[in-house]
Design a protein around this motif. Structure first.
Motif, PDB file in Angstrom:
ATOM      1  N   CYS A  54     -53.345 -16.162 -13.555  1.00  0.00           N
ATOM      2  CA  CYS A  54     -54.784 -15.900 -13.473  1.00  0.00           C
ATOM      3  C   CYS A  54     -55.069 -14.790 -12.466  1.00  0.00           C
ATOM      4  O   CYS A  54     -55.869 -13.891 -12.732  1.00  0.00           O
ATOM      5  N   HIS A  82     -59.869 -14.294  -3.676  1.00  0.00           N
ATOM      6  CA  HIS A  82     -61.145 -14.330  -4.384  1.00  0.00           C
ATOM      7  C   HIS A  82     -61.208 -13.144  -5.344  1.00  0.00           C
ATOM      8  O   HIS A  82     -60.873 -12.014  -4.964  1.00  0.00           O
ATOM      9  N   ASN A  85     -63.001 -13.004 -12.805  1.00  0.00           N
ATOM     10  CA  ASN A  85     -62.165 -13.080 -13.999  1.00  0.00           C
ATOM     11  C   ASN A  85     -62.778 -12.236 -15.125  1.00  0.00           C
ATOM     12  O   ASN A  85     -63.762 -11.511 -14.920  1.00  0.00           O
ATOM     13  N   GLU A  89     -66.775 -14.337 -13.679  1.00  0.00           N
ATOM     14  CA  GLU A  89     -66.975 -15.547 -12.885  1.00  0.00           C
ATOM     15  C   GLU A  89     -66.144 -15.438 -11.616  1.00  0.00           C
ATOM     16  O   GLU A  89     -64.997 -15.004 -11.660  1.00  0.00           O
ATOM     17  N   LYS A  91     -63.746 -16.535  -8.931  1.00  0.00           N
ATOM     18  CA  LYS A  91     -62.669 -17.508  -8.843  1.00  0.00           C
ATOM     19  C   LYS A  91     -62.081 -17.507  -7.436  1.00  0.00           C
ATOM     20  O   LYS A  91     -61.954 -16.458  -6.806  1.00  0.00           O
ATOM     21  N   LYS A 275     -68.994 -20.154  -5.229  1.00  0.00           N
ATOM     22  CA  LYS A 275     -69.239 -19.669  -6.575  1.00  0.00           C
ATOM     23  C   LYS A 275     -70.126 -18.424  -6.624  1.00  0.00           C
ATOM     24  O   LYS A 275     -70.525 -18.001  -7.689  1.00  0.00           O
TER      25      LYS A 275
END
Length: 309
Positions: A54, A82, A85, A89, A91, A275
């Motif tokens: 990821c 940090h 994506n 978003e 992540k 977030k």
């Protein structure tokens, strides 16, 4: 269960746990400690590979790093990544929390961070490293040749804590409040307060304890004590104790402190969310803090004269 609940591998050997599982499924064969450990290690390896895949998809990443201390006073270095994506978003992935027994020099910190960066294959993707304003952390960023940023939440914490520590009268009030909290948290007589809360139709809330290194624990302690001042005062009046309860005048000071500290606490909470991109909030939050505190000071001066602060 072992991972989520931080259970020891020896749980599979506990008599009560084995009896409970046996009631659910008498045919279940328990693994011993070592096979269970191997199962957890395999799940960790799989989760790490998925996390690494990821991270490698990201075009750019930023890192945060901090030193942590365990309850056994062992030092650990935590590095978190940090990035955005493909769906834009935010992540957050913890790259490592490593035992750090060596001296906390810039060279040692830089070497440990460099090893983590290389392990995850993101050397040319790191756009910024955010740490505290400690000299060794800043110097480590220079050694890594990375753009360095100081954590604004940590800076606010240091600023407010320094201000609180310099107010002599407030120090005495904090000491008094701590004694009251300790009296109720370390004694069965706290039940009296809870009974009174129920009688007053209030939720049964425990008092909050102040932690020396965190100013917002002072805010939370004062906030809870002020909210529960009625059942607290009623409970203390019925107890045999040498701890002196706070007076109405002192609660008025607590209320004033809460008004001054509340904006800073809200700013810290907002900056601590994972977030959202917190860097985009810094300028608006600083402007809002400046405006709010300015308004409070102007209001106090207009009500109490130029000597108010």
């Amino acid at each position: 269960m072992v991972v989520k609940d931080s259970q020891p591998f020896s749980v599979v050997e506990d008599e009560g746990f084995r009896a409970f599982v046996n009631k659910l499924d008498a045919t279940y064969v328990f693994p011993t400690r070592q096979p269970l450990k191997a199962m957890v290690a395999a799940k960790y390896a799989k989760a790490k590979e998925e996390a690494k895949a990821c991270v490698l998809k990201a075009n750019a990443v930023s890192l945060t790093a901090d030193m942590l201390t365990s309850i056994n006073m062992d030092a650990y270095l935590a590095v978190t990544c940090h990035f955005l994506n493909d769906s834009n978003e935010l992540k957050t992935i913890v790259l490592g929390v490593q035992h750090f027994p060596q001296a906390h020099t810039a060279a040692h910190l830089a070497a440990a961070k460099a090893a983590i960066i290389e392990e995850w294959g993101i050397r040319h993707k790191v756009t910024c490293l955010v740490t505290t304003a400690a000299n060794n952390m800043i110097a480590a960023g220079r050694e890594l040749n990375l753009k360095h940023g100081v954590c604004i939440a940590h800076t606010i914490n240091l600023m407010v804590k320094k201000a609180l520590d310099q107010i002599h009268g407030l120090q005495e009030l904090r000491n008094r409040a701590r004694k009251v909290v300790n009296r109720f948290r370390c004694s069965t007589t706290a039940k009296v307060c809870y009974i009174i809360q129920v009688q007053l139709g209030q939720p049964t809330l425990k008092l909050m304890k102040e932690v020396e290194m965190r100013w917002n624990s002072t805010f939370l302690m004062f906030e809870r004590m002020y909210g529960e001042r009625e059942p607290l005062s009623a409970a203390m009046s019925s107890l045999q104790t040498d701890v002196t309860p706070l007076t109405s005048a002192e609660f008025a000071v607590v209320e004033e402190c809460l008004g001054m500290l509340s904006p800073y606490n809200e700013a810290i909470v907002e900056l601590s969310t994972e977030k959202k991109v917190s860097a985009s909030k810094i300028i608006p939050l600083m402007k809002m803090l400046d405006y709010t505190i300015g308004e409070q000071i102007s209001h106090k001066k207009s009500n109490h004269g130029q000597g108010a602060c």
